[in-house]
Structure formats: structure tokens, C-alpha cells
Design a protein around this motif. Structure first.
Motif, PDB file in Angstrom:
ATOM      1  N   LYS A 190       8.101   1.232 -13.380  1.00 28.28           N
ATOM      2  CA  LYS A 190       9.201   0.455 -12.789  1.00 28.28           C
ATOM      3  C   LYS A 190       8.962  -1.062 -12.865  1.00 28.28           C
ATOM      4  O   LYS A 190       9.906  -1.829 -12.996  1.00 28.28           O
ATOM      5  CB  LYS A 190       9.389   0.879 -11.328  1.00 28.28           C
ATOM      6  CG  LYS A 190      10.633   0.380 -10.685  1.00 28.28           C
ATOM      7  CD  LYS A 190      11.590   1.515 -10.567  1.00 28.28           C
ATOM      8  CE  LYS A 190      12.821   1.143  -9.822  1.00 28.28           C
ATOM      9  NZ  LYS A 190      13.751   2.215  -9.792  1.00 28.28           N
ATOM     10  N   ILE A 191       7.678  -1.469 -12.793  1.00 29.80           N
ATOM     11  CA  ILE A 191       7.375  -2.904 -12.859  1.00 29.80           C
ATOM     12  C   ILE A 191       6.536  -3.243 -14.095  1.00 29.80           C
ATOM     13  O   ILE A 191       6.080  -4.370 -14.249  1.00 29.80           O
ATOM     14  CB  ILE A 191       6.666  -3.413 -11.580  1.00 29.80           C
ATOM     15  CG1 ILE A 191       5.327  -2.705 -11.379  1.00 29.80           C
ATOM     16  CG2 ILE A 191       7.582  -3.263 -10.370  1.00 29.80           C
ATOM     17  CD1 ILE A 191       4.452  -3.351 -10.317  1.00 29.80           C
ATOM     18  N   ASP A 192       6.306  -2.252 -14.955  1.00 31.05           N
ATOM     19  CA  ASP A 192       5.538  -2.418 -16.183  1.00 31.05           C
ATOM     20  C   ASP A 192       4.179  -3.071 -15.927  1.00 31.05           C
ATOM     21  O   ASP A 192       3.791  -4.037 -16.584  1.00 31.05           O
ATOM     22  CB  ASP A 192       6.328  -3.219 -17.229  1.00 31.05           C
ATOM     23  CG  ASP A 192       5.723  -3.068 -18.616  1.00 31.05           C
ATOM     24  OD1 ASP A 192       5.109  -2.016 -18.891  1.00 31.05           O
ATOM     25  OD2 ASP A 192       5.842  -4.018 -19.425  1.00 31.05           O
ATOM     26  N   GLY A 193       3.484  -2.533 -14.941  1.00 34.13           N
ATOM     27  CA  GLY A 193       2.159  -3.038 -14.589  1.00 34.13           C
ATOM     28  C   GLY A 193       1.535  -2.165 -13.519  1.00 34.13           C
ATOM     29  O   GLY A 193       2.026  -1.080 -13.218  1.00 34.13           O
ATOM     30  N   LEU A 194       0.464  -2.658 -12.937  1.00 31.29           N
ATOM     31  CA  LEU A 194      -0.307  -1.876 -11.970  1.00 31.29           C
ATOM     32  C   LEU A 194       0.047  -2.195 -10.525  1.00 31.29           C
ATOM     33  O   LEU A 194       0.282  -3.353 -10.171  1.00 31.29           O
ATOM     34  CB  LEU A 194      -1.797  -2.121 -12.192  1.00 31.29           C
ATOM     35  CG  LEU A 194      -2.339  -1.516 -13.488  1.00 31.29           C
ATOM     36  CD1 LEU A 194      -3.682  -2.118 -13.843  1.00 31.29           C
ATOM     37  CD2 LEU A 194      -2.434  -0.001 -13.371  1.00 31.29           C
ATOM     38  N   THR A 195       0.063  -1.135  -9.715  1.00 32.69           N
ATOM     39  CA  THR A 195       0.210  -1.246  -8.263  1.00 32.69           C
ATOM     40  C   THR A 195      -0.953  -0.488  -7.627  1.00 32.69           C
ATOM     41  O   THR A 195      -1.710   0.212  -8.308  1.00 32.69           O
ATOM     42  CB  THR A 195       1.529  -0.625  -7.763  1.00 32.69           C
ATOM     43  OG1 THR A 195       1.493   0.797  -7.996  1.00 32.69           O
ATOM     44  CG2 THR A 195       2.743  -1.239  -8.434  1.00 32.69           C
ATOM     45  N   GLU A 196      -1.055  -0.584  -6.348  1.00 32.97           N
ATOM     46  CA  GLU A 196      -2.109   0.135  -5.623  1.00 32.97           C
ATOM     47  C   GLU A 196      -2.025   1.636  -5.875  1.00 32.97           C
ATOM     48  O   GLU A 196      -3.045   2.315  -5.974  1.00 32.97           O
ATOM     49  CB  GLU A 196      -1.965  -0.171  -4.130  1.00 32.97           C
ATOM     50  CG  GLU A 196      -3.101   0.329  -3.296  1.00 32.97           C
ATOM     51  CD  GLU A 196      -3.014  -0.165  -1.866  1.00 32.97           C
ATOM     52  OE1 GLU A 196      -3.300   0.667  -0.981  1.00 32.97           O
ATOM     53  OE2 GLU A 196      -2.659  -1.326  -1.627  1.00 32.97           O
ATOM     54  N   SER A 197      -0.831   2.166  -6.006  1.00 35.34           N
ATOM     55  CA  SER A 197      -0.667   3.604  -6.229  1.00 35.34           C
ATOM     56  C   SER A 197      -1.335   4.074  -7.517  1.00 35.34           C
ATOM     57  O   SER A 197      -1.770   5.224  -7.614  1.00 35.34           O
ATOM     58  CB  SER A 197       0.816   3.978  -6.252  1.00 35.34           C
ATOM     59  OG  SER A 197       1.347   3.916  -4.949  1.00 35.34           O
ATOM     60  N   ASP A 198      -1.429   3.217  -8.509  1.00 34.27           N
ATOM     61  CA  ASP A 198      -2.097   3.596  -9.749  1.00 34.27           C
ATOM     62  C   ASP A 198      -3.589   3.835  -9.511  1.00 34.27           C
ATOM     63  O   ASP A 198      -4.187   4.731 -10.100  1.00 34.27           O
ATOM     64  CB  ASP A 198      -1.890   2.521 -10.816  1.00 34.27           C
ATOM     65  CG  ASP A 198      -0.419   2.341 -11.135  1.00 34.27           C
ATOM     66  OD1 ASP A 198       0.235   3.345 -11.470  1.00 34.27           O
ATOM     67  OD2 ASP A 198       0.070   1.207 -11.021  1.00 34.27           O
ATOM     68  N   PHE A 199      -4.171   3.056  -8.629  1.00 34.28           N
ATOM     69  CA  PHE A 199      -5.580   3.234  -8.282  1.00 34.28           C
ATOM     70  C   PHE A 199      -5.774   4.472  -7.414  1.00 34.28           C
ATOM     71  O   PHE A 199      -6.769   5.180  -7.546  1.00 34.28           O
ATOM     72  CB  PHE A 199      -6.117   1.973  -7.604  1.00 34.28           C
ATOM     73  CG  PHE A 199      -6.204   0.813  -8.561  1.00 34.28           C
ATOM     74  CD1 PHE A 199      -7.358   0.595  -9.289  1.00 34.28           C
ATOM     75  CD2 PHE A 199      -5.126  -0.034  -8.756  1.00 34.28           C
ATOM     76  CE1 PHE A 199      -7.446  -0.454 -10.188  1.00 34.28           C
ATOM     77  CE2 PHE A 199      -5.196  -1.086  -9.653  1.00 34.28           C
ATOM     78  CZ  PHE A 199      -6.350  -1.292 -10.374  1.00 34.28           C
ATOM     79  N   VAL A 200      -4.822   4.751  -6.548  1.00 38.00           N
ATOM     80  CA  VAL A 200      -4.839   5.985  -5.761  1.00 38.00           C
ATOM     81  C   VAL A 200      -4.822   7.181  -6.713  1.00 38.00           C
ATOM     82  O   VAL A 200      -5.605   8.123  -6.580  1.00 38.00           O
ATOM     83  CB  VAL A 200      -3.643   6.028  -4.777  1.00 38.00           C
ATOM     84  CG1 VAL A 200      -3.484   7.408  -4.165  1.00 38.00           C
ATOM     85  CG2 VAL A 200      -3.806   4.964  -3.697  1.00 38.00           C
TER      86      VAL A 200
END
Length: 118
Positions: free
Chosen positions: A96-106
């Protein structure tokens, strides 16, 4: 940066769907989150996380891929998965934002947990 992640393991959390409109993590924030997951994960161009999981045969790789797929559905967070003999490659980012969020690390931590890794 003080977050809930520092209070409990990423793998114990749930992925939070991104509604967009937030900037992807960059720089020091990414490096801080990288310290919270296995060093076997690679940060690629500050855009996505990637890891190869190796297995002694095709069946075990297939079984692991299925576990990741089931977890993806439970978390409503879907990686790119690549299967070959004895290998599963997981590539994750928030589309959705074409990048990393905290959820990707989760999600990365949960992939490790499927193998019993910390």
C-alpha cells in the motif's frame, strides 16, 4: 524511538493493516527494527525484507511454504514467496505504501517462529 516493540517480541504481535497515507520506514528507524529480528533477514534498498530458508528436501520446503501461506492469511499480510528444491524465499513489504512498516518486521519474526527460531 520508543515503541511497543521494545516491550514485547515482534512475533507475539499481530500485523496491522496499512490504510496508506503514512511514509515507509527509513534510515535509523529501519536499523532499529532490524535489530529486533533474525540477522538472517536482509534489508534491500530500504524497500523490503528478504530471507531464504533452506531445507533438506522439497517436501520440507513445501510444508514450510504452506505454514507461511496460512499465517499470511491469518495476519492479512501477504509476502512474495518463491519455492524451489530445498528452499523457500520470503520477500515482504507493505504494498500500500511501497515500503516497510512495523508490520513487515512482525511478519518476519513470525516466519522465524514457524521454524522455532528466536
Amino acid at each position: 524511538m520508543e515503541t511497543d516493540c521494545q516491550m514485547n517480541s515482534f512475533s507475539e504481535r499481530d500485523c496491522v493493516p496499512c490504510k496508506g497515507g503514512v511514509p515507509p520506514l527509513k534510515g535509523k528507524d529501519l536499523l532499529s527494527f532490524m535489530k529486533e529480528i533474525s540477522e538472517d533477514w536482509n534489508l534491500v534498498k530500504e524497500h523490503h525484507l528478504e530471507r531464504e530458508f533452506n531445507f533438506p528436501n522439497f517436501q520440507e520446503a513445501w510444508d514450510y511454504l504452506n505454514k507461511v501461506a496460512q499465517m499470511s492469511e491469518q495476519q492479512d499480510h501477504h509476502p512474495d514467496l518463491e519455492l524451489s528444491w530445498g528452499r523457500v524465499k520470503v520477500k515482504i513489504w507493505t504494498h500500500k505504501i511501497d515500503g516497510l512498516t512495523e508490520s513487515d518486521f512482525v511478519f518476519a519474526a513470525k516466519c522465524d517462529d514457524l521454524l522455532g527460531l528466536e
